[in-house]
Design a protein around this motif. Sequence first.
Motif, short mmCIF file in Angstrom:
data_model
loop_
_atom_site.label_atom_id
_atom_site.label_comp_id
_atom_site.label_asym_id
_atom_site.label_seq_id
_atom_site.Cartn_x
_atom_site.Cartn_y
_atom_site.Cartn_z
N ASP A 11 0.65 -1.38 -0.32
CA ASP A 11 0.34 0.19 -0.17
C ASP A 11 1.08 0.93 -0.03
N ALA A 12 1.65 1.30 0.84
CA ALA A 12 2.83 2.50 0.89
C ALA A 12 3.81 2.37 -0.22
N LEU A 13 3.81 1.63 -0.92
CA LEU A 13 4.54 1.52 -2.65
C LEU A 13 3.80 2.43 -3.32
N ALA A 14 2.54 1.52 -3.54
CA ALA A 14 1.31 2.68 -4.33
C ALA A 14 1.12 3.70 -4.67
N ARG A 15 1.18 4.14 -2.81
CA ARG A 15 0.76 5.72 -2.06
C ARG A 15 1.75 6.24 -2.75
N HIS A 16 3.19 6.08 -2.47
CA HIS A 16 4.64 7.13 -2.55
C HIS A 16 4.86 6.78 -3.66
N GLY A 17 4.71 5.54 -4.40
CA GLY A 17 5.53 5.47 -6.05
C GLY A 17 7.07 4.68 -6.31
N SER A 18 7.88 4.86 -5.03
CA SER A 18 8.74 4.55 -4.96
C SER A 18 8.96 3.71 -3.91
N ALA A 23 9.58 3.38 2.53
CA ALA A 23 10.24 3.39 3.51
C ALA A 23 10.64 4.40 4.25
N ALA A 24 10.30 5.87 3.55
CA ALA A 24 10.31 7.21 4.67
C ALA A 24 8.99 7.04 4.94
N GLY A 25 8.09 6.76 4.38
CA GLY A 25 6.50 6.80 4.57
C GLY A 25 6.23 5.98 5.77
N LEU A 26 7.08 4.46 5.88
CA LEU A 26 6.76 3.89 6.98
C LEU A 26 7.97 3.12 8.11
N HIS A 27 9.31 4.58 7.88
CA HIS A 27 10.28 3.99 8.40
C HIS A 27 10.74 3.21 8.88
N ILE A 28 11.08 2.53 8.10
CA ILE A 28 12.01 1.19 7.69
C ILE A 28 12.94 1.82 6.63
N THR A 29 13.80 0.45 6.27
CA THR A 29 15.00 0.44 5.23
C THR A 29 14.65 0.50 4.20
N THR A 30 15.28 1.09 2.48
CA THR A 30 14.12 0.78 1.53
C THR A 30 15.09 -0.95 1.11
N SER A 31 15.91 -1.48 2.15
CA SER A 31 16.04 -3.49 2.01
C SER A 31 14.56 -4.17 2.54
N ALA A 32 14.26 -3.19 3.72
CA ALA A 32 13.26 -3.56 4.39
C ALA A 32 11.75 -3.74 3.63
N GLY A 136 -0.31 13.87 3.99
CA GLY A 136 0.19 13.22 4.75
C GLY A 136 -0.63 12.05 5.61
N VAL A 137 -2.32 12.73 5.71
CA VAL A 137 -2.93 11.74 6.36
C VAL A 137 -3.84 11.19 6.18
#
Length: 300
Positions: A11-18, A23-32, A136-137
């Motif tokens: 879902d985060a990938l679909a919303r952020h497009g990258s 990773a930034a939106g979920l507060h995790i690393t890109t590798s995660a 952001g909301v």
Amino acid sequence: MLNLERLRTLDALARHGSVSGAAAGLHITTSAVSQQMAKLEREVGQQLLAKNGRGVRLTDAGRLLADHAARILSHVELAQSDLEAQRGQVVGELRLSAFPTAARGLFPVALAGLREEHPGLRVRSCELEPELGIAGVIRGDLDLAVVLDWYNKPMPVPDGLVKAPILDDPADVAMPAGHPLAGRDEVDLGEFAGDEWITWGDGEFCHEWLMFTLRSRGVEPIVGHRAAETHTQLGLVAAGLGVCIAPLLGRHPVPEGIVIVPLRQRLRRHVYAAWRADADRRPSIRAAVKALKSAADRVG
């Protein structure tokens, strides 16, 4: 069974497009993010991502599953909201944003009150312009955003969001003490046709509002300087470099060498909180709105 955290990553990938945005939106690393997506692809037995230049894009299967993921996560949010409401406890984490003058004028009192009254609630806050707070909301990166619009230029709130008024914020004109109009009880915007304006950044909601409002009064704006923060704008006014709109919220203490004169038009900003409708019953949202309104009562 589909894993909820992996659906959240999709879902985060679909919303952020990258990948980096997710990773930034979920507060995790890109590798995660990449690892979660690889596991999700194995779970569903289909390719969900495809290379797109230096980035990635969702495949047809990826878009299909992402649509389902958004609905699933909304239902999960609603379930959590209902459970919190039934329990009646203000606990967990709450992520807030506010535009700069609200962050300055409301957050210190409101967040300190939340900490004292609800020690089990962890609040994280940041400064964001209204459009970014709303985005952001919608994305789910924030639980609540403090945003604004103007009496003559409303900012539309997208479907799926709820809002509550916090305060109406009067706006006056700040000018150098030696300005010819500094001794007046009130002024008209049309009297500033020859003045340089100190305004917000190009494209920002408040800047566009000021240009719209001045032109509606027959004034073609002369923009001299731009600054995001009210106190930076006031510092430039104190130096004699122009005039600016000075909303009451967040402007104190006013620097020396400035006179603030009310406008005959009685300009006002409407400040309100916005959050997702599926989180409407969360006690933490209700507590935050109450704290913000309480802080607003002390403005003046």
